[in-house]
Motif scaffolding. Structure first.
Motif, PDB file in Angstrom:
ATOM      1  N   TYR A 101       0.727  -1.338   0.310  1.00  0.00           N
ATOM      2  CA  TYR A 101      -0.101   0.358   0.004  1.00  0.00           C
ATOM      3  C   TYR A 101       0.913   1.426   0.397  1.00  0.00           C
ATOM      4  CZ  TYR A 101      -3.942   2.882   1.382  1.00  0.00           C
ATOM      5  OH  TYR A 101      -5.415   3.996   1.284  1.00  0.00           O
ATOM      6  N   LEU A 145       1.378   4.088  -2.877  1.00  0.00           N
ATOM      7  CA  LEU A 145       1.606   5.658  -3.173  1.00  0.00           C
ATOM      8  C   LEU A 145       2.998   6.693  -2.544  1.00  0.00           C
ATOM      9  CD1 LEU A 145      -0.824   5.782  -0.246  1.00  0.00           C
ATOM     10  CD2 LEU A 145      -1.081   5.998  -2.913  1.00  0.00           C
ATOM     11  N   THR A 179      -2.491  13.897   5.928  1.00  0.00           N
ATOM     12  CA  THR A 179      -3.299  13.703   4.921  1.00  0.00           C
ATOM     13  C   THR A 179      -4.426  12.270   4.982  1.00  0.00           C
ATOM     14  OG1 THR A 179      -0.906  12.303   3.699  1.00  0.00           O
ATOM     15  CG2 THR A 179      -1.989  14.879   2.913  1.00  0.00           C
ATOM     16  N   LEU A 180      -5.654  12.227   3.730  1.00  0.00           N
ATOM     17  CA  LEU A 180      -5.862  11.417   3.620  1.00  0.00           C
ATOM     18  C   LEU A 180      -6.371   9.940   2.674  1.00  0.00           C
ATOM     19  CD1 LEU A 180      -9.192  10.699   4.451  1.00  0.00           C
ATOM     20  CD2 LEU A 180      -9.939  11.485   2.209  1.00  0.00           C
ATOM     21  N   HIS A 181      -5.567   8.960   3.691  1.00  0.00           N
ATOM     22  CA  HIS A 181      -4.671   7.710   1.899  1.00  0.00           C
ATOM     23  C   HIS A 181      -6.018   7.003   1.463  1.00  0.00           C
ATOM     24  CE1 HIS A 181      -1.044   9.249   4.512  1.00  0.00           C
ATOM     25  NE2 HIS A 181      -0.385   8.067   3.449  1.00  0.00           N
ATOM     26  N   ALA A 182      -7.147   7.055   2.467  1.00  0.00           N
ATOM     27  CA  ALA A 182      -7.984   6.151   2.006  1.00  0.00           C
ATOM     28  C   ALA A 182      -9.231   6.485   1.654  1.00  0.00           C
ATOM     29  CB  ALA A 182      -8.474   4.865   3.267  1.00  0.00           C
ATOM     30  N   VAL A 223      -0.114  12.358  -6.702  1.00  0.00           N
ATOM     31  CA  VAL A 223      -0.303  12.025  -5.416  1.00  0.00           C
ATOM     32  C   VAL A 223       0.627  13.215  -4.764  1.00  0.00           C
ATOM     33  CG1 VAL A 223       0.698  10.271  -3.580  1.00  0.00           C
ATOM     34  CG2 VAL A 223      -0.130   9.706  -5.555  1.00  0.00           C
ATOM     35  N   ALA A 258      -2.562  16.087  -4.300  1.00  0.00           N
ATOM     36  CA  ALA A 258      -3.210  15.725  -2.859  1.00  0.00           C
ATOM     37  C   ALA A 258      -2.579  16.042  -1.997  1.00  0.00           C
ATOM     38  CB  ALA A 258      -3.736  14.601  -3.646  1.00  0.00           C
ATOM     39  N   ALA A 259      -1.669  15.604  -1.771  1.00  0.00           N
ATOM     40  CA  ALA A 259      -1.136  15.556  -0.447  1.00  0.00           C
ATOM     41  C   ALA A 259      -0.988  16.883  -0.242  1.00  0.00           C
ATOM     42  CB  ALA A 259       0.296  14.637  -0.410  1.00  0.00           C
ATOM     43  N   THR A 288      -8.990  14.641  -1.662  1.00  0.00           N
ATOM     44  CA  THR A 288      -9.027  13.859  -2.362  1.00  0.00           C
ATOM     45  C   THR A 288      -7.689  12.573  -1.321  1.00  0.00           C
ATOM     46  OG1 THR A 288      -8.613  15.482  -4.116  1.00  0.00           O
ATOM     47  CG2 THR A 288      -7.727  12.802  -4.431  1.00  0.00           C
ATOM     48  N   ALA A 289      -8.377  11.728  -1.121  1.00  0.00           N
ATOM     49  CA  ALA A 289      -7.559   9.655  -0.445  1.00  0.00           C
ATOM     50  C   ALA A 289      -6.972  10.198  -2.008  1.00  0.00           C
ATOM     51  CB  ALA A 289      -8.739   9.289   0.094  1.00  0.00           C
ATOM     52  N   LEU A 290      -5.044   9.359  -0.840  1.00  0.00           N
ATOM     53  CA  LEU A 290      -3.534   8.599  -1.562  1.00  0.00           C
ATOM     54  C   LEU A 290      -4.371   7.565  -2.672  1.00  0.00           C
ATOM     55  CD1 LEU A 290      -0.613  10.715   0.531  1.00  0.00           C
ATOM     56  CD2 LEU A 290      -2.670  11.513  -1.479  1.00  0.00           C
ATOM     57  N   GLU A 291      -4.848   6.796  -1.679  1.00  0.00           N
ATOM     58  CA  GLU A 291      -5.132   5.784  -2.433  1.00  0.00           C
ATOM     59  C   GLU A 291      -5.689   6.265  -4.071  1.00  0.00           C
ATOM     60  OE1 GLU A 291      -6.747   2.927  -0.043  1.00  0.00           O
ATOM     61  OE2 GLU A 291      -9.308   3.619  -0.523  1.00  0.00           O
ATOM     62  N   VAL A 292      -6.438   6.996  -3.909  1.00  0.00           N
ATOM     63  CA  VAL A 292      -6.979   7.227  -5.051  1.00  0.00           C
ATOM     64  C   VAL A 292      -6.660   7.774  -6.219  1.00  0.00           C
ATOM     65  CG1 VAL A 292      -9.161   8.569  -5.753  1.00  0.00           C
ATOM     66  CG2 VAL A 292      -9.403   7.396  -4.227  1.00  0.00           C
ATOM     67  N   ALA A 351      -3.214   7.793  -6.501  1.00  0.00           N
ATOM     68  CA  ALA A 351      -2.163   7.254  -7.045  1.00  0.00           C
ATOM     69  C   ALA A 351      -2.353   5.993  -8.365  1.00  0.00           C
ATOM     70  CB  ALA A 351      -1.759   6.390  -5.826  1.00  0.00           C
TER      71      ALA A 351
END
Lengths: 729, 729
Positions: free
Chosen positions: A210, A214, A329-332, B321, B324-325, B671-675, B677
């Motif tokens: 994961y 990122l 930061t928001l990750h999910a 990413v 967004a971060a 924005t979530a990072l996993e999105v 990315a």
């Protein structure tokens, strides 16, 4: 309380302090006590065994001339921020005194009073002290303008000093965080609420893939939190055995010296608590047991790392900036999974809380809030009960066998001066542990955060129960009917009950600072405990060290206490300006004594880089608003038509708080990137950073070697091959 | 209002709708009207000129069979989220109807009433409609249990559908944001509150060096916001001249065709509004003027870029990413400097707001809140006034000259049915513009955010004034004394006034959906305006296009309107379940008509990737809570002892809202990072990304060439040399 008993109280307090100070000067010169009075320096090997030839007041000079930098290097940023708080309050009180004392005391004293209202007299007897207070003024007197000005003056002095302090604390935090010496926690983030790993993947592998997606360039590796209950148990047993072995060896060595040249081998019994069972040779027994436990520990460590992974992890980055950014930061997409926050120091991680899930944390938090609210509300009853009980007259009635003692004038005066205060102080000693337990139960991940949470709860408790309880509680029962009729009269009630209790609080402040700081400085209790321990219990070097090694300044419970003090002093600052010098003395003395302790005694057990500050400031402003509202009520009681002129003040206070929080507080929650981006002295050894976070029960020579066998050799070249990231050989 | 006038209202509404629908079928088949009925498709060149041969209801089939994907591709995620809202409400109402209608209507209708209380009768006359409502039940009747169950059923149906919708909206947003087609705004962040640049540095240089330090690998370049007032003025003038030139040329070409072969050169006067002054040849005159203005524009562009830099900038990164971060992290130690947020789309940036400073934004926000609160409160008076006025009897008295008209039965019935509603609707038409202006004045940086803010304000207005105003307003004056005595009676008041107004709202809903959606579908007003414009004003192609090009769905004002509807329907759902089918019809018809419009007509002017959703959901839950509290009050009025059984419901609603907001809403803000990315289809052309943000008045062929002369040739190799980043040649 009349003037003489007040002076007695003051005098005895001062006497106790002087005695304790000389005791300190005398005791601290003895080499055997050095570990009690200079443990901080000794543990850092910076103690040259000085101070034996100097005069008893040398410590004052040393404290005065010490710089903030020294405090930070000896005791950390948290302590330095605590001193910012102390000196801010000191500044506020000194500047308030300078203006209020010369103006308000003469204004009050020269008022010609023809008829006294009951309100102005404390406990039914009139004293000279009351002449110097606002209560002495006639209703609607135009002299009240001076007191109204006083409220404004105190408020604006507070704003000014708080603003400066806020900037200062922020600067201290920034300096510490941008220090070129890298701290392990600056390269890590704490990841919680990791969702269940997909089939065929361990949590560790999931976390790695994961974060590698990122942060392809800066991800180093991860450390999955495991359920360490079992392994900790074995490890503690092992450590216990090691200690006992060391002790047995020390005893054996001692017996060789003192007794026959071969010495007596120490023995112990293997049964319950060493009281029954077979008698064995201690050294052999423990050596064997250690070997046994070591094997068991290693097996358990493997099982733990493999099968007891939990849904939380520490993730390490090779860059401070990335770690700081990731923590914010928001990750999910779903905010209740993969929650990333900044990692606390390894030593203050509360491992058991890490696995608690997002919504469970929320629920726990609210449950704890409710429990705390109930505690705050229901402790009010016993306190009111006790403070009604502990008047001397009541004691005489209820405990008639005390009569002969109470008839002696000296004892009488002392008791009258101190009795209620002692009850109060004893009462408060019990609470912090309970609140800390509750705070930890919220699911907070770090010790410092738990202490902050405790401090907040304690503050509410102390303000509601001690301050409001004592002031309002005294008059509450007589005026209960008024309140029922008109709930708005609460402010009035508070205002009218304040002056009646002014001398009570004057003595409370005096007792607290002279006796409290005297004990603090002389460290009588730790000294006695240490000597008892050394004499009767400690055998090995480690045991002796454990006996003298102090904890931190404990400012989590210290701050609410100081807050109570500043609330009392603020609230009375205009009503009875005579309290101001005592406030100055309290905080001045506190600054001096604690400076000495911070530099020489306490060893902080964690560092949160001044995160306490917003807590302190918000509560200080809450006190200020309480003060302003109370004064508004009190001016109303005095039938001063211009009392509404005070109404802008609470609004200004809220505005001030709003601006400060918007401008400064965000940085106390998160690390600003521009701060984290400061250059490092050297590229950190990521292996060391990573190892710093491995709990002691899980780190062993053998495992470590295995762990790192396929890590990159220099430990720094960014992401490493994906196979073995779950801490497994 | 009796049954016949209600049926008349319903009948005429339905008739109007049918007429409008056939009008639509007929008009939309004419080729000349295609630009009015299919502008969306035409502007995308996806219109095949179809629908001429099909039956008048073909659009219904098309709308029903259209997929969500089609909506997204034609009209964007925001529109799709709006449809999620519509279908959620539809689901709630359908499921409520299925259970409530068969249970509650018989229960109410079969109650034998001996004596009617006044409360249950609307406007003093008793009608058959009222028999089917809860008002028909006796006090303390055990049949009320069925209605209590109804309240629970409606609440839990709402939770269920909202939870599903929340997940769905979040999914839509995620899908759009992780799309492999990169959007320019995904690579940019908006930086505001840039501190004053140090001596000898431009703001642009300062921004570049700041972000290059923090993001050495991913920083691309920055675009400093400039004061474009002057340059915009010149540019608009230039564009105006270009249009006039095109128009003159079109007129000339036309005159060649129709008149003599050489044609008549069009002329115009140079003075005020073309009404006075010298008469000149238009084509020559405008050509000359364009040359002149182009030179002026270029000079002004240079000045603007050089000297009019403001304290805000757009910063571009080469990675989604990172952008967004960066938009979520604290950059500066002082949180009121270097505030970084995500960049809105270029087309919806409100350039003038960008320079507004941190605390000024806060102040503006609160000032606007106060103004809105005043507006909400003071509009209550006129509304109550008007709704008291516009009964027919009052009109007769006050405007006696209308008597002859009002005596005719048909007009009478129609007027009686519609008059109050028309006043209400007209009244509401004025407000949104004003609220949008206020929202923009807050300093919000993007159009979509301003629209969301407007929508929120409008919701409060509409609920307070229309719903509460009409329900409570009617009974307020008569019961003002009761309120004065006991402020707690407000809930009771609301509850008792609801049933009296049930038929009023029934007709309001009917009018709104039949006439409103009929007009929406037939697009009569835009059609007429377009034809007038084309005939008399538009000469050139561009002008014609400007005449038919529609705006977006306007869901900023649409949502509060729907909210009012759902609030009304929810509040009456149990009291008068007959309103439910009308609610279903309203939202069903709305879904159908707007689906058609979204697919064929409207062209959204911005895209916020469904950020509207949390707004919608929070307000929906607010309506639900209002409903639950009202029902509690109404059960109290009915003297139902078990009314407190309803009290858990508002708590559950708050809990539900809390969980949703914690779990889902964070992702709607950031924005979530996993999105972010997710992999891109191709590496984006950073030059294009950058250029997308240059306002049209500042972009010109010449300048662009200069601008990019020392940019990296492929526009993608990360940071470029630091000399020329301030948009200057």
């Amino acid at each position: 309380m009349d003037l003489s008993s007040f002076l007695t109280s003051l005098g005895t307090s001062f006497l106790i302090f002087v005695v304790l100070m000389f005791l300190f000067a005398w005791l601290s010169r003895k080499p055997g006590n050095a570990v009690v009075y200079y443990p901080n320096r000794i543990s850092r090997d910076s103690w040259e065994g000085g101070s034996r030839t100097r005069n008893p007041f040398a410590w004052i000079k040393e404290a005065l001339y010490s710089t903030e930098q020294e405090v930070i290097s000896m005791s950390g940023v948290d302590t330095a921020v605590y001193f910012v708080f102390l000196s801010t309050v000191l500044g506020i009180l000194v500047f308030s005194s300078i203006v209020l004392l010369p103006i308000l005391l003469p204004v009050a004293a020269t008022e010609e009073v023809t008829k006294l209202t009951n309100i102005t007299v404390s406990n039914g007897t009139y004293s000279d002290l009351d002449k110097l207070s606002m209560g002495h003024l006639k209703e609607m007197s135009s002299r009240l303008w001076a007191f109204l000005f006083g409220v404004y003056w105190v408020s604006f002095v507070t704003y000014f000093f708080l603003w400066k302090a806020c900037k200062h604390a922020s600067h201290l935090r920034a300096t510490a965080l941008m220090s070129p010496q890298a701290k392990p926690e600056q390269f890590a983030v704490l990841v919680r609420d990791i969702p269940n790993a997909p089939e065929g993947q361990t949590i560790g592998e999931q976390v790695d893939s994961y974060f590698k997606t990122l942060y392809p360039d800066t991800f180093y590796r991860s450390l999955v939190v495991t359920d360490n209950k079992e392994v900790n148990k074995i490890w503690e047993e092992l450590e216990g055995c090691k200690k006992k072995l060391a002790r047995a060896e020390a005893v054996y060595a001692l017996s060789k010296k003192t007794g026959n040249s071969e010495g007596t081998k120490p023995t112990n019994k293997t049964g319950f608590l060493g009281l029954c069972g077979e008698k064995v040779d201690s050294i052999e027994y423990y050596t064997e047991k250690i070997n046994e436990l070591t094997t068991k520990l290693e097996a358990e460590q493997e099982i733990t790392l493999k099968d007891k992974q939990q849904n939380a992890a520490l993730v390490f980055f090779t860059s401070r900036v990335t770690a700081a950014a990731a923590a914010q930061t928001l990750h999910a997409q779903l905010a209740d999974t993969w929650t990333v926050t900044d990692a606390p120091e390894p030593r203050q991680l509360l491992w058991r809380n890490l696995k608690i899930k997002f919504f469970q944390r929320q629920v726990r938090q609210y449950v704890v809030y409710i429990i705390v609210a109930l505690t705050v509300l229901f402790f009010m009853l016993p306190i009111a009960f006790i403070s009604a009980f502990t008047t001397l007259d009541n004691l005489k009635k209820l405990l008639p066998f005390l009569n002969p003692i109470l008839k002696q004038e000296a004892i009488r005066t002392v008791l009258e001066a101190y009795l209620p205060q002692i009850v109060l102080i004893l009462f408060l000693a019990f609470l912090p542990k309970f609140l800390l337990f509750l705070s930890k139960a919220e699911g907070i991940p770090s010790q410092s955060h738990a202490v902050r949470a405790t401090s907040g709860k304690y503050f509410y408790f102390i303000i509601f129960n001690v301050f409001l309880g004592v002031t309002v509680g005294g008059t509450l029962f007589s005026t209960l009917k008024t309140i029922k009729k008109d709930p708005n009269s609460l402010v009035d009630l508070l205002a009218t009950s304040l002056p009646a209790n002014s001398t009570y609080f004057l003595t409370f402040v005096a007792l607290k600072f002279f006796v409290g700081y005297g004990l603090e400085l002389s460290r009588l209790v730790p000294l006695i405990i240490f000597h008892i321990k050394r004499k009767y219990f400690c055998k090995s070097e480690d045991e002796v060290k454990a006996a003298w090694l102090p904890r931190g300044l404990g400012y989590g419970t210290r701050v609410p206490g100081d807050m109570l003090m500043i609330t009392i002093v603020l609230c009375y600052s205009v009503i009875a300006p005579l309290i101001l010098p005592f406030g100055v003395l309290y905080f001045g003395l506190g600054w001096l004594v604690l400076r000495n302790q911070a530099l020489k005694v306490y060893i902080p057990s964690y560092e949160s880089y001044g995160r306490m500050w917003p807590h302190i400031q918000v509560r200080l402003i809450a006190s200020l608003i309480l003060y302003q509202v109370t004064m508004f009520g009190y001016f109303g009681v005095k039938k001063f038509y211009y009392a509404p002129f005070l109404l802008p003040l609470p609004v200004v206070s809220l505005l001030f708080s709003f601006i400060c929080s918007k401008k400064f507080f965000h940085f106390f929650q998160h690390t600003a990137l521009e701060v984290a981006a400061h250059e490092l002295k050297e590229i950190p050894n990521m292996e060391q950073v990573y190892r710093a976070f491995i709990p002691p029960s899980l780190s062993s020579k053998k495992l470590d070697d295995d762990l790192f066998e396929d890590a990159a050799p220099d430990g720094m070249v960014g992401p490493i091959s994906g196979e073995s990231h779950d801490l497994l050989p």
